[in-house]
Design a protein around this motif. Structure first.
Motif, short mmCIF file in Angstrom:
data_model
loop_
_atom_site.label_atom_id
_atom_site.label_comp_id
_atom_site.label_asym_id
_atom_site.label_seq_id
_atom_site.Cartn_x
_atom_site.Cartn_y
_atom_site.Cartn_z
N ASP B 92 0.84 -1.20 0.00
CA ASP B 92 0.00 0.00 0.00
C ASP B 92 0.88 1.26 0.00
N GLU B 94 0.53 4.27 -1.09
CA GLU B 94 -0.10 5.55 -0.74
C GLU B 94 -0.09 5.75 0.78
N MET B 95 -0.57 4.73 1.50
CA MET B 95 -0.66 4.86 2.95
C MET B 95 0.73 4.92 3.58
#
Lengths: 416, 293
Positions: B92, B94-95
């Motif tokens: 992930d 983005e996170m």
């Protein structure tokens, strides 16, 4: 036989209980702490960092000074005890400050609680201190909302309540028959209470502000605001803000091409060097401010160093020129010192009683210490001063009240 | 009426400048699909660059633009290689980028406090012109016009780069679909690196004008600038750099109109607009479904 033993046991238990109760009641008096733990917060980052760090430095300077002398005299124990400062960084955040004040009270169990700089960071400490029955020593949190009811758990020590600040300013404006007054202020306790007091006093004198608007505390762009304000054609423009607001306001004024006959801002009188560096001599010339120590000096004091001696000692110890907030932090220490030397018991209520006893008969390097039953500082009134050019710099000329005046007001201010 | 005219012209100038403030963040998000939460800190570094150029090199603070570009290259290349490829490989990105750049922002804040202290630093306004320039009878300081002009030039340059050069075409291809761009032989890492450095440079260039438009520069400004930039790019279009201009203009006009008529509520503008846009048009005013992958 059994009843005899039962009877003896009852006597023994009663005696043990009595000893325990007695030791709980007088335990602190019987065994003085090895150090007086003073808990406080400071901000190393964020909008209040400059002021907060200065104030903290002043308190540290005081603590180092008393520890060199063996500590503070604590009347309740009839001896000198060293001082320890427990301090945490709240990063100018009220939510962080709430947690940390709580920690100082419940985990660190500090003996004395001192608030961080200013009304915003003090606002969260006031209810917490009251809830935990701790006396909050409040050096510079002067928001009027703190002082609306009688309390034993709050004492403002280094500045008058912000609602008191503009009293001389309002009288000055009325005295000079200034009819068109524009007021722009930050939407926080500190600035809003000054603005409301000024407005009320002016209206009492039959003067209604021609512009009266709050702006966000974080406001940094005054260009359009100044233009809107100028449309009301004021004779005097009063800006109540924190140091960052004052810098942005004065710089925007300088670059806007606008001119007002009279301009007032708060922080040149407290952080003179910072404002000079950021705004410049030319822009600050002929503006008005509340001058604070060390810009105004108090020679005769009953406790601590006088203003001139403090400035010299602080410079020697830290290599820095003292500003008002250094003075405020130091003054908080001086008041704590006298409080501990006056209180007959080592308890929060006794500390408060000591402060009330000191009120009205104590003079420090910021003036006469006087608090009311709500904990508000009502002594240490701030005069009005004008920054007038002198050589390549500026001098502080007190222009009101007349008995404290050191020179004459230049009004209208010459065009830049 | 004059007040309205002043607010509109001021809002346009302010908005153009804030387009530059946000555009670097949008470019990096568009190409890398990463949220640079240290964006505001890079803007503040640009502000300190202008202050250093003026204070120590005794040059016009506009030379801070050159310093910002050089700084973006010096900081951007190693930073990219140190963090971005690893993040791209994670489940992930983005996170994780959110968390990583948050940490980086705190580090930059701490480093700036160590280097410059917490006090505000200013550069004399006259260094970008001591006068005022008028339009339709409404005058604004020279520094506002200079900041807006530089912002227009920088955004125009970015637009020409994206629409007229091979590297620009490749950048847009990566923005549109990273996997397809990779499959079609585009050097995605190289494009990402270039976009990252350009994004930081644009932030630094915007920072040069912070002491003029916001009165002073201090380490505490970073987080606020990141939040405002984020609001602007969402209003315009997340992932479309040129959409930032629309976001900036809406922000500038909204702020100045509020300051004129309802000043105490003016700091709500970016967030109120953000909420409205997210509810009414989640892809932004100029947006397409850019976040489809």
């Amino acid at each position: 036989m059994r009843s005899l033993i039962r009877g003896r046991m009852a006597w023994v238990l009663a005696a043990v209980a009595a000893i325990l109760v007695a030791s709980l009641g007088t335990g602190r008096a019987a065994s003085p702490p090895s150090e007086i733990n003073i808990g406080t917060l400071y901000a190393s980052t964020g909008p209040f960092a400059v002021s907060s760090e200065s104030e903290y430095r002043g308190l540290q300077f005081w603590a180092e000074g008393v520890n060199k002398e063996g500590g503070v005299f604590v009347k309740a124990f009839d001896k000198k005890i060293p001082v320890k400062i427990t301090a945490f960084d709240d990063q100018s955040s009220t939510s962080t400050a709430t947690t940390l004040y709580n920690q100082l009270i419940t985990q660190n169990k500090v003996d004395i609680l001192v608030a961080d700089f200013g009304s915003v960071l003090t606002s969260v400490a006031v209810p917490l201190a009251a809830e935990h029955h701790m006396l909050l020593i409040d050096p510079t949190g002067s928001g009027a909302n703190f002082f609306t009811q009688k309390t034993d758990y709050l004492a403002e020590v280094s500045l008058p309540a912000s609602s008191v600040w503009p009293v001389p300013l309002a009288l000055f404006l009325l005295d000079h028959k200034i009819q068109r007054v524009a007021v722009i202020f930050g939407s926080n306790d500190f600035d809003a209470s000054q603005a409301e007091t000024l407005k009320a006093l002016l209206e009492k004198g039959k003067v209604s502000p021609v512009y009266f608007h709050a702006v966000p505390t974080t406001e940094s762009n005054y260009q359009v605001l100044l233009h809107t304000l100028a449309a009301s054609h004021p004779d005097a423009v009063i800006e109540f803000g924190y140091a960052g607001n004052d810098i942005s306001f004065l710089r925007a004024l300088a670059s806007s091409g606008l001119h007002f006959d009279m301009v007032f801002t708060v922080f040149p009188g407290q952080l003179f060097d910072l404002l000079i560096k950021n705004v410049g001599v030319k822009t600050l010339s002929y503006t008005l401010t509340y001058p604070t120590a060390p810009l105004v000096t108090y020679e005769k004091v009953t406790n601590g160093l006088n203003t001139a001696d403090f400035v010299a000692a602080f410079k020697k110890a830290t290599g820095r020129d003292a500003n008002f907030l250094d003075v405020a932090g130091y003054n908080a220490g001086v008041i704590i010192e006298k409080m501990l030397g006056t209180a007959t018991e080592f308890s929060q209520l006794a500390f408060h009683s000591a402060l009330m006893e000191m009120s009205g008969n104590t003079t420090t390097l910021v003036g006469d210490f006087k608090i009311n039953e709500n904990g508000a500082q009502v002594g240490e009134l701030l005069p009005v001063a004008q920054l007038q050019p002198e050589g390549r710099g500026l001098k502080i000329v007190v222009v009101y009240p007349s008995d404290k005046a050191t020179g004459k007001l230049v009004n209208p201010a010459p065009r830049r | 009426m004059a007040l309205l005219e002043y607010a509109i012209i001021g809002g346009i100038l302010y908005g153009i400048f804030f387009s530059l403030v946000g555009v670097g963040l949008n470019l990096i998000f568009g190409v890398l699909r990463m949220i640079n939460l240290a964006h505001g800190q890079f803007i503040v570094l640009g502000g300190f660059g202008a202050w250093i150029v003026y204070q120590y090199l005794k040059l016009n603070p506009a030379f801070g633009i050159v310093l910002s570009i050089i700084g973006a290259i010096i900081i951007g290349y190693p930073l990219y290689w140190a963090v971005v490829p690893r993040l791209q490989k994670s489940a992930d990105p983005e996170m994780l980028s959110f968390i990583l750049f948050f940490g980086l922002a705190q580090m930059i804040d701490a480093a700036m406090i160590l280097g410059f202290g917490v006090s505000q630093r200013s550069v004399p306004t006259e260094t970008l012109g001591a006068g005022n320039i008028g339009l339709l009878g409404q005058t604004f300081p020279d520094s506002w016009w200079v900041a807006a002009a530089v912002a227009v030039l920088a955004i125009l340059g970015l637009y020409l780069f994206l629409t007229r050069t091979r590297l620009g075409f490749a950048t847009r291809a990566v923005t549109a679909n990273r996997a397809e761009a990779l499959a079609s032989g585009i050097e995605v890492d190289r494009i990402s690196l270039l976009s990252f450095v350009i994004g930081l440079a644009l932030a630094g260039v915007a920072g040069v004008f912070i002491p003029f438009l916001l009165g002073s520069v201090s380490p505490s400004l970073g987080d606020g600038l990141t939040t405002t930039s984020f609001a602007i790019i969402i209003i315009g279009s997340l992932g479309r750099p040129i959409g930032t201009v629309v976001g900036g203009l809406v922000f500038g006009l909204g702020t100045m109109l509020m300051e004129t008529y309802l000043p105490s509520w003016s700091d709500l503008v970016p967030y109120a607009l953000l909420v409205i846009i997210v509810l009414v048009r989640p892809s932004g005013l100029l947006g397409r479904a850019v976040r489809q992958t």
